[in-house]
Design an enzyme around this catalytic site. Structure first.
Site, PDB file in Angstrom:
ATOM      1  N   ASP A  54       0.928  -1.091  -0.036  1.00  0.00           N
ATOM      2  CA  ASP A  54       0.070  -0.169  -0.025  1.00  0.00           C
ATOM      3  C   ASP A  54       0.828   1.229  -0.050  1.00  0.00           C
ATOM      4  O   ASP A  54       0.569   2.275   0.423  1.00  0.00           O
ATOM      5  CB  ASP A  54      -1.145   0.005   1.134  1.00  0.00           C
ATOM      6  N   LYS A 164      -5.244  -5.929  -4.027  1.00  0.00           N
ATOM      7  CA  LYS A 164      -6.163  -6.383  -2.883  1.00  0.00           C
ATOM      8  C   LYS A 164      -7.323  -5.790  -2.471  1.00  0.00           C
ATOM      9  O   LYS A 164      -7.387  -4.483  -2.984  1.00  0.00           O
ATOM     10  CB  LYS A 164      -5.377  -6.684  -1.856  1.00  0.00           C
ATOM     11  N   CYS A 197      -2.944  -3.068   7.233  1.00  0.00           N
ATOM     12  CA  CYS A 197      -2.730  -4.198   6.211  1.00  0.00           C
ATOM     13  C   CYS A 197      -1.442  -4.861   6.254  1.00  0.00           C
ATOM     14  O   CYS A 197      -1.375  -5.997   5.821  1.00  0.00           O
ATOM     15  CB  CYS A 197      -2.906  -3.402   4.771  1.00  0.00           C
TER      16      CYS A 197
END
Length: 281
Positions: A54, A164, A197
């Site tokens: 991310d 994702k 995450c």
């Protein structure tokens, strides 16, 4: 002879018109030792990949979604420079770099209300797929500027990309099959958020049987600092290992030794017999 290889470089068959050889080609180990917690650690780079989670515009850019809702993204940008130093060395050592980014389908067809609520808690805040600001790109949508990796971390052509749709990058994605096809057993983790995450993906990796290492200085969170500290503690306590990328950089790119200066420093000096024996033992 079955001398044509098909498949990933580390997981291929030999084939010909009349024969198939299921033996994988041998891989010469490339061990590297780094300082880590809870113990000093040796890993094989030929069985290692790094997963960067991310590091994308909506989380790390001043014009992204988090910044648009008044979150201080300064911590989310801290991994950028450590990653800029370590990723080229890992690539050069043959370790795959995998960019795991939140990137939803435009229709959000596979995103349940529980996930959507995180980004739109009152049903009126826009949330996933909505522009974070007037004229902005759709929040966390695959293929958009919002889901793209920040410019400072430009991927290389050989890097791999996986979208994702949850906190964990293993759920409802091809990440596990990609890693197994690469014959990878050890995973280095980096990115944001370390307590969300990154941690969710790391714990799933550990439960799937991968060896997991959190690169602490390459991971960060916009949550309160104690959240990062708790994530780091739990990784070292329960799931795997915690290391600094600086230790990995030092092992992969040791400083050059000036042989001329070294020769001059030792010119005319003889080691005592006892010291010679210890050094050679």
């Amino acid at each position: 002879m079955a001398n044509i290889r098909i498949g990933a470089s580390r997981n291929s068959w030999g084939v010909s018109a009349g024969r198939v050889d299921l033996r994988r080609e041998p891989v010469v180990p490339r061990p590297v030792t780094v300082d880590a917690r809870p113990q000093r650690l040796t890993l094989d780079l030929t069985r290692t990949a790094v997963i960067v989670v991310d590091m994308q515009n909506d989380f790390c850019h001043p014009d992204g979604w988090l910044a648009s809702i008044d979150v201080d993204i300064t911590p989310a940008r801290r991994p950028i420079e450590p990653l800029r130093r370590v990723l080229p060395l890992l690539r050069a050592a043959g370790a795959p770099v995998i960019w795991l980014n939140w990137g939803n389908r435009p229709d959000l067809a596979n995103v349940p209300p529980g996930v959507r609520h995180v980004y739109d808690p009152d049903g009126e805040s826009g949330g996933l797929g909505a522009p974070a600001r007037p004229g902005g790109s759709p929040t966390l949508q695959a293929g958009s500027w919002s889901a793209a990796i920040v410019d400072e971390l430009a991927p290389e052509p050989g890097d791999l990309h996986v979208d994702k749709y949850r906190m964990s990058g293993f759920f409802d994605t091809p990440l596990d099959s990609v890693l197994r096809n690469l014959a990878v057993t050890t995973l280095l983790f980096a990115g944001v958020n370390s307590d969300q995450c990154v941690l969710a993906t790391l714990t799933d990796a550990a439960c799937l049987g991968y060896d997991v290492i959190l690169l602490e200085d390459c991971a960060a969170t916009t949550s309160p600092p104690f959240c990062h500290d708790a994530a780091v503690f739990n990784v070292a306590q329960c799931f795997g290992f915690v290391a600094l990328s600086t230790s990995l950089v030092a092992a992969l790119d040791p400083p050059a030794v000036d042989a001329t200066a070294l020769d001059g420093a030792h010119a005319g000096m003889a080691l005592p017999a006892a010291a010679t024996t210890i050094a050679g033992s």
